[in-house]
Design a protein around this motif. Structure first.
Motif, short mmCIF file in Angstrom:
data_model
loop_
_atom_site.label_atom_id
_atom_site.label_comp_id
_atom_site.label_asym_id
_atom_site.label_seq_id
_atom_site.Cartn_x
_atom_site.Cartn_y
_atom_site.Cartn_z
N LYS A 108 8.01 -3.70 -0.99
CA LYS A 108 8.02 -3.35 0.44
C LYS A 108 8.24 -1.86 0.65
O LYS A 108 7.96 -1.34 1.74
CB LYS A 108 9.15 -4.12 1.14
CG LYS A 108 8.88 -5.61 1.31
CD LYS A 108 7.90 -5.84 2.46
CE LYS A 108 7.73 -7.31 2.76
NZ LYS A 108 6.78 -7.54 3.87
N GLU A 122 5.24 0.15 1.67
CA GLU A 122 4.72 -0.23 2.99
C GLU A 122 5.55 0.37 4.12
O GLU A 122 5.13 0.35 5.27
CB GLU A 122 4.70 -1.75 3.13
CG GLU A 122 3.85 -2.45 2.08
CD GLU A 122 4.01 -3.96 2.14
OE1 GLU A 122 4.60 -4.45 3.13
OE2 GLU A 122 3.56 -4.65 1.20
N THR A 123 6.72 0.87 3.81
CA THR A 123 7.61 1.40 4.85
C THR A 123 7.70 2.91 4.80
O THR A 123 7.14 3.61 5.64
CB THR A 123 9.01 0.78 4.70
OG1 THR A 123 9.50 1.00 3.37
CG2 THR A 123 8.97 -0.72 4.97
#
Length: 461
Positions: free
Chosen positions: A405, A408-409
């Motif tokens: 993740k 993606e951030t």
């Protein structure tokens, strides 16, 4: 018959600027969902109520600044021209069709004088984060941190070389001192537990290092990193909340400051300022240092940090080939010979050494060591357990999911800042000005994300 200019002007006066701005315009959403009333309270102490001519409304002033960062307008002179002709910008500032636009020099004058040496830009950024928290768009449970380089407004060929003391850098002094005090105590305890005499105290040695200092922007740092451009840069250290990818912390340092230096202090600031109950963090390999691993473990925060690949000397066994036996406090080599504990040095590394009499006849000697006395020495930090704890987190199913993740951030946040908001280059020179640019860029990114999300929720409801 064509109407005269006077007749046209009279007809325009009956048209409201409100009717000329599209209903789905971003600035309409920002104006509806972001509360700017706090600005007046924040800046009131910086204004004199009974001296000089009336000042421009500070809310209008900061909305002008926000417009520049919303749309990546790098020049304040250009910003003034854009506002003169853009109806949406005028509406956002509360100006009519014929109202005079504040002069661009007002922004630069306030920056140089009224806002100099204040925390106003940090306060505004924090207030936007608090609004996001009130809308339940920030959880404060899972945080992702990384840094990106921002090109300084400086010629890489215009510099002087200066000798500086490595332990007198303002950005690292306190962090280094706290770490060294704790490490010295750990070394003293470790030597005592192993029956070793305490190390003799010695005077602090201030090592000098030659660095390049820019003639045009001395606050910037000369950066040399693998796979990165070389020159004078700043680093934008940014933390993003995993819930809605909102930015919760921004910190700027010269480009030659290591990523890991300000991390723990900035993490603690978020916990204190916003009351975050941080449960997990995801970091890049640049943060895989013993102090950070130790600090996160002490704070009981689940840490996932990317693996840093070390390349041993060609032809020799990597360190992981040597197994550590915690019960015996010794290493075992690939030939199954034991390397017992020998000593603990000042830097906190335990040394485990082999028996040269056994090693010189070992068939694996050429793959193990090239030392003349045929002795293999393996080191292990007194806080190595913290690094191994981080490694086990990274290899766990939840750790792998969390690290996936990360890109993606935080990477998306940096890309958005550079591509859409003009944060690829520094507008001005000097650390305070770059800090302003970083904070205001992050603030408008948060505002944009909040406004779009809240508008979508209202339409769905």
């Amino acid at each position: 018959m064509l109407r005269s200019n006077r007749e046209k002007q009279q007809s325009y006066e009956f048209v409201s600027i409100e009717d000329l701005v599209p209903q789905d315009h971003l600035l309409r959403k920002v104006d509806k969902y972001i509360d700017f009333s706090f600005i007046d309270d924040k800046v009131r102490p910086l204004y004199c109520a009974d001296n000089g001519r009336p000042a421009i409304d500070p809310t209008v002033l900061f909305k002008m600044i926000f417009l520049g960062y919303f749309y990546g307008i790098r020049s304040e002179r250009q910003l003034e021209r854009e506002i003169q002709t853009n109806l949406a910008y005028r509406w956002f500032l509360g100006l009519g069709l014929t109202d005079k636009v504040p002069d661009h020099t007002t922004i630069s004058w306030n920056r140089r004088t009224r806002f100099k040496d204040t925390t106003i830009f940090q306060d505004i950024f924090d207030e936007i984060v608090l609004q996001a928290i009130s809308h339940r768009m920030v959880g404060g449970r899972v945080l992702v941190t990384d840094s990106t380089h921002v090109k300084a407004n400086a010629n890489r060929h215009q510099y002087t070389k200066e000798q500086v003391l490595q332990n007198t850098k303002e950005q690292v002094l306190q962090n280094t001192k706290d770490y060294m005090d704790e490490l010295n105590e750990a070394v003293k305890d470790d030597r005592r537990n192993h029956g070793k005499k305490p190390l003799k105290s010695r005077e602090e040695v201030n090592e000098e290092k030659e660095i390049k200092v820019s003639k045009t922007d001395p606050d910037s740092g000369y950066m040399i990193r693998d796979g990165k451009p070389e020159g004078f840069f700043y680093l934008d250290h940014r933390t993003v909340d995993m819930k809605y990818n909102l930015i919760t912390d921004v910190h700027v340092t010269p480009g030659n400051v290591h990523d890991s230096v300000p991390y723990l202090s900035r993490l603690d600031r978020q916990r204190e300022r916003f009351g975050f109950q941080v449960e997990a963090v995801a970091l890049d390999s640049g943060y895989l240092t013993t102090p950070i691993c130790r600090g996160l473990q002490n704070r009981k925060i689940f840490a996932v940090i990317a693996h840093r690949r070390f390349h041993p000397r060609q032809g020799l066994f990597p360190k992981w080939k040597f197994e550590y036996d915690a019960k015996r406090n010794a290493y075992r080599c690939p030939a199954q010979q034991e390397l017992p504990y020998r000593t603990t040095d000042r830097k906190g590394y335990r040394q485990y050494a082999s028996d040269p009499a056994q090693c010189q006849h070992c068939p694996l000697l050429s793959q193990c060591t090239q030392s003349r006395n045929h002795r293999k020495v393996v080191t292990r930090h007194v806080w190595e357990d913290s690094k191994e704890w981080v490694r086990s987190n990274r290899l766990s199913p939840s750790g792998k999911k969390l690290y996936r993740k990360r890109k993606e951030t935080i990477e998306r946040s940096f890309a958005d800042a550079k591509e859409l908001h003009g944060f690829r280059y520094c507008r001005l020179r000097g650390l305070p000005n770059v800090r302003e640019q970083a904070l205001m860029t992050a603030a408008v990114q948060n505002m944009k994300k909040m406004a779009i999300h809240l508008d979508r929720l209202e339409k769905q409801g």
